[in-house]
Write a protein that holds these residues in place. Structure first.
Motif, PDB file in Angstrom:
ATOM      1  N   LEU A   1      41.680  40.765  33.059  1.00  0.00           N
ATOM      2  CA  LEU A   1      40.951  41.132  31.853  1.00  0.00           C
ATOM      3  C   LEU A   1      41.256  40.169  30.705  1.00  0.00           C
ATOM      4  CD1 LEU A   1      38.988  43.459  31.373  1.00  0.00           C
ATOM      5  CD2 LEU A   1      40.898  44.807  30.487  1.00  0.00           C
ATOM      6  N   GLN A   2      42.508  39.821  30.568  1.00  0.00           N
ATOM      7  CA  GLN A   2      42.906  38.870  29.522  1.00  0.00           C
ATOM      8  C   GLN A   2      42.310  37.482  29.771  1.00  0.00           C
ATOM      9  OE1 GLN A   2      47.176  38.931  29.563  1.00  0.00           O
ATOM     10  NE2 GLN A   2      47.308  41.096  29.023  1.00  0.00           N
ATOM     11  N   ASP A   3      42.258  37.088  31.040  1.00  0.00           N
ATOM     12  CA  ASP A   3      41.783  35.749  31.389  1.00  0.00           C
ATOM     13  C   ASP A   3      40.266  35.642  31.401  1.00  0.00           C
ATOM     14  OD1 ASP A   3      44.378  34.872  31.654  1.00  0.00           O
ATOM     15  OD2 ASP A   3      44.448  35.177  33.834  1.00  0.00           O
ATOM     16  N   ALA A   4      39.565  36.763  31.230  1.00  0.00           N
ATOM     17  CA  ALA A   4      38.101  36.731  31.233  1.00  0.00           C
ATOM     18  C   ALA A   4      37.548  35.837  30.128  1.00  0.00           C
ATOM     19  CB  ALA A   4      37.538  38.147  31.092  1.00  0.00           C
ATOM     20  N   ARG A   5      38.354  35.595  29.101  1.00  0.00           N
ATOM     21  CA  ARG A   5      37.925  34.723  27.994  1.00  0.00           C
ATOM     22  C   ARG A   5      37.658  33.292  28.464  1.00  0.00           C
ATOM     23  NH1 ARG A   5      43.770  35.029  25.162  1.00  0.00           N
ATOM     24  NH2 ARG A   5      43.608  37.048  26.189  1.00  0.00           N
ATOM     25  N   TYR A   6      38.230  32.920  29.612  1.00  0.00           N
ATOM     26  CA  TYR A   6      38.115  31.549  30.087  1.00  0.00           C
ATOM     27  C   TYR A   6      36.895  31.316  30.959  1.00  0.00           C
ATOM     28  CZ  TYR A   6      43.049  31.428  28.735  1.00  0.00           C
ATOM     29  OH  TYR A   6      44.232  31.507  28.043  1.00  0.00           O
ATOM     30  N   THR A   7      36.139  32.372  31.244  1.00  0.00           N
ATOM     31  CA  THR A   7      35.039  32.223  32.192  1.00  0.00           C
ATOM     32  C   THR A   7      33.704  32.545  31.549  1.00  0.00           C
ATOM     33  OG1 THR A   7      34.373  32.760  34.461  1.00  0.00           O
ATOM     34  CG2 THR A   7      35.178  34.583  33.083  1.00  0.00           C
ATOM     35  N   THR A   8      32.659  32.504  32.337  1.00  0.00           N
ATOM     36  CA  THR A   8      31.309  32.720  31.820  1.00  0.00           C
ATOM     37  C   THR A   8      31.030  34.203  31.594  1.00  0.00           C
ATOM     38  OG1 THR A   8      30.462  32.784  34.076  1.00  0.00           O
ATOM     39  CG2 THR A   8      30.433  30.663  32.971  1.00  0.00           C
ATOM     40  N   GLY A   9      29.955  34.469  30.851  1.00  0.00           N
ATOM     41  CA  GLY A   9      29.641  35.832  30.453  1.00  0.00           C
ATOM     42  C   GLY A   9      29.427  36.792  31.604  1.00  0.00           C
ATOM     43  N   TRP A  10      28.683  36.371  32.626  1.00  0.00           N
ATOM     44  CA  TRP A  10      28.384  37.314  33.719  1.00  0.00           C
ATOM     45  C   TRP A  10      29.641  37.646  34.523  1.00  0.00           C
ATOM     46  CZ3 TRP A  10      29.030  36.671  38.954  1.00  0.00           C
ATOM     47  CH2 TRP A  10      29.159  35.370  39.460  1.00  0.00           C
ATOM     48  N   ILE A  11      30.539  36.660  34.681  1.00  0.00           N
ATOM     49  CA  ILE A  11      31.789  36.941  35.386  1.00  0.00           C
ATOM     50  C   ILE A  11      32.659  37.882  34.557  1.00  0.00           C
ATOM     51  CG2 ILE A  11      33.954  35.936  36.217  1.00  0.00           C
ATOM     52  CD1 ILE A  11      32.398  33.542  37.193  1.00  0.00           C
ATOM     53  N   ALA A  12      32.674  37.683  33.229  1.00  0.00           N
ATOM     54  CA  ALA A  12      33.428  38.584  32.351  1.00  0.00           C
ATOM     55  C   ALA A  12      32.891  40.014  32.456  1.00  0.00           C
ATOM     56  CB  ALA A  12      33.366  38.098  30.906  1.00  0.00           C
ATOM     57  N   ASP A  13      31.580  40.154  32.623  1.00  0.00           N
ATOM     58  CA  ASP A  13      30.981  41.484  32.784  1.00  0.00           C
ATOM     59  C   ASP A  13      31.494  42.159  34.062  1.00  0.00           C
ATOM     60  OD1 ASP A  13      29.521  41.208  30.476  1.00  0.00           O
ATOM     61  OD2 ASP A  13      27.689  40.530  31.484  1.00  0.00           O
ATOM     62  N   VAL A  14      31.584  41.380  35.144  1.00  0.00           N
ATOM     63  CA  VAL A  14      32.085  41.935  36.402  1.00  0.00           C
ATOM     64  C   VAL A  14      33.562  42.293  36.262  1.00  0.00           C
ATOM     65  CG1 VAL A  14      32.432  41.524  38.858  1.00  0.00           C
ATOM     66  CG2 VAL A  14      30.395  40.620  37.732  1.00  0.00           C
ATOM     67  N   VAL A  15      34.306  41.466  35.560  1.00  0.00           N
ATOM     68  CA  VAL A  15      35.729  41.734  35.341  1.00  0.00           C
ATOM     69  C   VAL A  15      35.911  43.090  34.671  1.00  0.00           C
ATOM     70  CG1 VAL A  15      37.739  41.046  33.956  1.00  0.00           C
ATOM     71  CG2 VAL A  15      36.512  39.342  35.321  1.00  0.00           C
ATOM     72  N   ARG A  16      35.077  43.412  33.698  1.00  0.00           N
ATOM     73  CA  ARG A  16      35.164  44.716  33.022  1.00  0.00           C
ATOM     74  C   ARG A  16      34.994  45.857  34.022  1.00  0.00           C
ATOM     75  NH1 ARG A  16      31.749  41.981  29.491  1.00  0.00           N
ATOM     76  NH2 ARG A  16      32.765  41.292  27.571  1.00  0.00           N
ATOM     77  N   GLN A  17      34.108  45.664  34.993  1.00  0.00           N
ATOM     78  CA  GLN A  17      33.897  46.705  36.000  1.00  0.00           C
ATOM     79  C   GLN A  17      35.116  46.833  36.922  1.00  0.00           C
ATOM     80  OE1 GLN A  17      30.001  46.368  38.029  1.00  0.00           O
ATOM     81  NE2 GLN A  17      29.427  44.909  36.436  1.00  0.00           N
ATOM     82  N   VAL A  18      35.681  45.694  37.307  1.00  0.00           N
ATOM     83  CA  VAL A  18      36.852  45.698  38.180  1.00  0.00           C
ATOM     84  C   VAL A  18      38.030  46.369  37.493  1.00  0.00           C
ATOM     85  CG1 VAL A  18      38.546  44.232  39.356  1.00  0.00           C
ATOM     86  CG2 VAL A  18      36.107  43.648  39.452  1.00  0.00           C
ATOM     87  N   ALA A  19      38.174  46.100  36.189  1.00  0.00           N
ATOM     88  CA  ALA A  19      39.306  46.641  35.426  1.00  0.00           C
ATOM     89  C   ALA A  19      38.844  47.753  34.504  1.00  0.00           C
ATOM     90  CB  ALA A  19      39.971  45.525  34.632  1.00  0.00           C
TER      91      ALA A  19
END
Length: 210
Positions: free
Chosen positions: A181-199
């Protein structure tokens, strides 16, 4: 006569898990480069560690039932190689997806991406393919986050559904999910969206909005 450097190296190795791969550079704080190399060479000759290749050593783990040493994990070899050469590495997307159990397809060969030079490296009985990519193509973050980001890039946005999210949520520890979740800042928007679902059950502080 056993040197102080050799005893210090052996003590550090014994305090780690069986199966770990070391680079000679991991012990450079314990003595001169020559002393460290000599100590590791003696430890390899005595069977306490296994030499995989130049500057790479394995603390073997034995399968007690079969009475044989297990091979090192490819990721451990790749990361030790990165420490030895002072470069960054990340598993290729196909390798990352398989590691996380998101695909059943096993890559024909272990390919890792690096900001160093391309090479083929033999470590023990295996050959590793290290492929140069521009630094911008190597994701930032913790090692586990990098594996997840590489897997997502490989699968593509349309292939990531609720089943994939559920598998990944089960595969990652709570600590890994928080770091992801913290590292989502380093990636693209759609991947960050999936990260939110995972976490989903973790705190959302610091996660970009896309």
């Amino acid at each position: 006569m056993t040197s102080t450097v050799q005893l210090s190296i052996l003590d550090r190795i014994h305090r780690t898990r069986r199966g770990k791969v070391f680079a000679s550079k991991d012990f450079i704080d314990l003595g001169s480069r020559e002393a460290v190399d000599q100590a590791l060479s003696r430890l390899a000759k005595s069977g306490k560690v296994r030499r995989l290749g130049r500057g790479l050593y394995h603390y073997p783990q034995t399968n007690l039932r079969l009475g044989i040493d297990l091979p090192p994990e490819p990721d451990d070899v790749a990361y030790a190689l990165a420490r030895r050469t002072g470069t960054r590495v990340a598993p290729s997307g196909a390798l990352a997806a398989n590691r996380l159990g998101l695909t059943t397809q096993v890559p024909a060969k272990p390919v890792y991406l690096t900001d160093g030079r391309s090479r083929r490296v033999r470590a023990g009985d295996a050959i590793y393919f290290i492929q140069h990519v521009p630094p911008k193509d190597l994701p930032a973050g913790s090692p586990m986050s990098v594996v997840v980001f590489q897997a997502f890039r490989h699968l593509g946005r349309k292939a990531i559904d609720a089943e994939v999210v559920s598998k990944l949520r089960r595969a990652l520890s709570s600590k890994d999910r928080r770091k992801l979740l913290q590292d989502a800042r380093y990636t693209t928007g759609w991947i960050a969206d999936v990260v939110r679902q995972v976490a989903a059950e973790e705190a959302l502080d610091g996660v970009p909005n896309g």
